[in-house]
Write a protein that holds these residues in place. Structure first.
Motif, mmCIF file in Angstrom:
data_model
loop_
_atom_site.group_PDB
_atom_site.id
_atom_site.type_symbol
_atom_site.label_atom_id
_atom_site.label_comp_id
_atom_site.label_asym_id
_atom_site.label_seq_id
_atom_site.Cartn_x
_atom_site.Cartn_y
_atom_site.Cartn_z
ATOM 1 N N LEU A 99 -8.060 3.300 -12.202
ATOM 2 C CA LEU A 99 -8.736 3.754 -10.991
ATOM 3 C C LEU A 99 -9.697 2.668 -10.491
ATOM 4 N N PHE A 100 -10.478 2.087 -11.398
ATOM 5 C CA PHE A 100 -11.410 1.037 -10.989
ATOM 6 C C PHE A 100 -10.671 -0.229 -10.580
ATOM 7 N N TRP A 101 -9.531 -0.482 -11.206
ATOM 8 C CA TRP A 101 -8.706 -1.626 -10.778
ATOM 9 C C TRP A 101 -8.269 -1.445 -9.324
ATOM 10 N N GLN A 102 -7.880 -0.252 -8.979
ATOM 11 C CA GLN A 102 -7.453 -0.024 -7.585
ATOM 12 C C GLN A 102 -8.609 -0.225 -6.613
ATOM 13 N N VAL A 103 -9.758 0.387 -6.903
ATOM 14 C CA VAL A 103 -10.847 0.303 -5.937
ATOM 15 C C VAL A 103 -11.470 -1.089 -5.889
ATOM 16 N N GLY A 104 -11.276 -1.889 -6.957
ATOM 17 C CA GLY A 104 -11.856 -3.224 -6.972
ATOM 18 C C GLY A 104 -10.888 -4.346 -6.666
ATOM 19 N N ASN A 105 -9.587 -4.066 -6.731
ATOM 20 C CA ASN A 105 -8.588 -5.126 -6.562
ATOM 21 C C ASN A 105 -7.537 -4.766 -5.517
ATOM 22 N N LEU A 106 -6.643 -3.856 -5.858
ATOM 23 C CA LEU A 106 -5.515 -3.569 -4.975
ATOM 24 C C LEU A 106 -5.953 -3.147 -3.579
ATOM 25 N N GLY A 107 -6.868 -2.189 -3.500
ATOM 26 C CA GLY A 107 -7.296 -1.690 -2.193
ATOM 27 C C GLY A 107 -7.977 -2.746 -1.335
ATOM 28 N N PRO A 108 -9.005 -3.430 -1.858
ATOM 29 C CA PRO A 108 -9.664 -4.456 -1.038
ATOM 30 C C PRO A 108 -8.733 -5.587 -0.611
ATOM 31 N N MET A 109 -7.830 -6.016 -1.505
ATOM 32 C CA MET A 109 -6.924 -7.110 -1.128
ATOM 33 C C MET A 109 -5.954 -6.653 -0.041
ATOM 34 N N ALA A 110 -5.375 -5.473 -0.205
ATOM 35 C CA ALA A 110 -4.469 -4.954 0.822
ATOM 36 C C ALA A 110 -5.208 -4.715 2.130
ATOM 37 N N GLY A 111 -6.443 -4.246 2.034
ATOM 38 C CA GLY A 111 -7.221 -4.018 3.257
ATOM 39 C C GLY A 111 -7.475 -5.301 4.020
ATOM 40 N N GLN A 112 -7.751 -6.389 3.317
ATOM 41 C CA GLN A 112 -7.956 -7.663 3.989
ATOM 42 C C GLN A 112 -6.649 -8.180 4.607
ATOM 43 N N VAL A 113 -5.527 -8.010 3.880
ATOM 44 C CA VAL A 113 -4.240 -8.384 4.462
ATOM 45 C C VAL A 113 -4.004 -7.600 5.749
ATOM 46 N N SER A 114 -4.278 -6.307 5.704
ATOM 47 C CA SER A 114 -4.091 -5.459 6.889
ATOM 48 C C SER A 114 -4.910 -5.966 8.066
ATOM 49 N N HIS A 115 -6.124 -6.408 7.803
ATOM 50 C CA HIS A 115 -6.960 -6.914 8.898
ATOM 51 C C HIS A 115 -6.321 -8.128 9.565
ATOM 52 N N PHE A 116 -5.850 -9.053 8.752
ATOM 53 C CA PHE A 116 -5.286 -10.276 9.339
ATOM 54 C C PHE A 116 -3.922 -10.027 9.973
ATOM 55 N N VAL A 117 -3.178 -9.054 9.463
ATOM 56 C CA VAL A 117 -1.893 -8.714 10.076
ATOM 57 C C VAL A 117 -2.098 -7.986 11.400
ATOM 58 N N ASN A 118 -3.024 -7.034 11.412
ATOM 59 C CA ASN A 118 -3.149 -6.135 12.559
ATOM 60 C C ASN A 118 -4.178 -6.559 13.599
ATOM 61 N N TYR A 119 -5.168 -7.340 13.202
ATOM 62 C CA TYR A 119 -6.258 -7.621 14.128
ATOM 63 C C TYR A 119 -6.561 -9.105 14.328
ATOM 64 N N ALA A 120 -6.085 -9.964 13.459
ATOM 65 C CA ALA A 120 -6.423 -11.389 13.578
ATOM 66 C C ALA A 120 -5.217 -12.257 13.233
ATOM 67 N N SER A 121 -4.063 -11.827 13.685
ATOM 68 C CA SER A 121 -2.832 -12.531 13.344
ATOM 69 C C SER A 121 -2.863 -13.977 13.836
ATOM 70 N N GLY A 122 -2.655 -14.910 12.920
ATOM 71 C CA GLY A 122 -2.597 -16.326 13.262
ATOM 72 C C GLY A 122 -3.924 -17.002 13.470
ATOM 73 N N GLU A 123 -5.033 -16.268 13.398
ATOM 74 C CA GLU A 123 -6.340 -16.856 13.708
ATOM 75 C C GLU A 123 -6.939 -17.633 12.527
ATOM 76 N N HIS A 124 -6.660 -17.167 11.313
ATOM 77 C CA HIS A 124 -7.281 -17.775 10.136
ATOM 78 C C HIS A 124 -6.219 -17.935 9.050
ATOM 79 N N PRO A 125 -5.377 -18.940 9.132
ATOM 80 C CA PRO A 125 -4.241 -19.054 8.205
ATOM 81 C C PRO A 125 -4.643 -19.157 6.739
ATOM 82 N N TYR A 126 -5.738 -19.871 6.429
ATOM 83 C CA TYR A 126 -6.138 -19.977 5.022
ATOM 84 C C TYR A 126 -6.502 -18.611 4.462
ATOM 85 N N ALA A 127 -7.323 -17.862 5.193
ATOM 86 C CA ALA A 127 -7.751 -16.548 4.719
ATOM 87 C C ALA A 127 -6.565 -15.607 4.605
#
Length: 232
Positions: A99-127
């Protein structure tokens, strides 16, 4: 009765799934994050981090009990109902780990991917590459964990599965191909077929975003800091 402060996101889905799995009486109180409703004082009194989901459990001795953070909510509901959490010390230890692995790893990483896919596509390639790689790494962790077991903690479906599953459900829209993760793909489908899981994901689907956020919504969603992240 449980008041469920909710907006349809993977974090919200996992609590919705638990409520459905347990057959608990609850009422949905939508909190529209695009309109800034998460910064209203009455919601901040329940969820100081101004994030969904949150609950208020009225079925308590004494005053109703507010709880924020999805992992804490899942643990509370598991302890309340005696379901979806092992009773032996080793099993409970493993539940907490995953449970703590999800809230500290899987969820935050997927959430950041979602941001760059849905809201900042192509703006920050390194991130974007950085978080894509981390999300992929987390899927690899899941793949190895599921090699010799049906669910994350042994052969019993639990809150650990409910917590992680929504972030794998959205793998394809995030650009991740699950073909290289056959165990994850099998687990994802097994969990998806549960009626309570389907009901949880469908909850509030009428609130899902139908168009990109306008400039005002983007400011509310992405421009908050310690001075602006509250009701004005």
């Amino acid at each position: 009765m449980i008041d469920f402060y909710y907006w349809p996101t993977p974090n919200g889905w996992k609590v919705a799934i638990m409520l459905e799995e347990c057959g608990l009486d609850y009422r949905v109180i939508p909190v529209n994050i695009g309109r800034g409703e998460q910064f209203k004082p009455e919601f901040l009194a329940i969820s100081p981090n101004n994030r969904m989901p949150a609950i208020v459990d009225h079925d308590m001795d004494g005053e109703p009990l507010p709880i924020f953070e999805s992992g804490a909510i899942l643990m509370h509901l598991a302890e309340k109902t005696g379901r979806f959490m092992p009773t032996d010390p080793r099993g409970r230890k493993e539940i907490r780990e995953w449970l703590f692995w999800q809230v500290g790893n899987l969820g935050p990483m997927a959430g950041q991917v979602s941001h760059f896919v849905n809201y900042a596509s192509g703006e920050h390639p390194y991130a974007a590459e950085r978080y894509n790689n981390e999300y992929n790494r987390c899927l690899g962790v899941l793949e190895r964990r599921l090699e010799e077991r049906e669910y994350l903690v042994g052969d019993d479906y639990s809150i650990a599965d409910m917590a992680a599953w929504p972030w794998v459900l959205i793998a394809k829209p995030l650009g991740q191909n699950l073909e290289e993760f056959p165990n994850v793909r099998r687990w994802r489908q097994d969990v998806k077929e549960r009626p309570a899981v389907q009901a949880g994901v469908d909850l509030g689907k009428e609130y899902r975003r139908q168009a990109p956020p306008d400039e005002e919504e983007r400011k509310i969603l992405f421009s908050q800091n310690s001075r602006t992240g509250h009701d004005s």
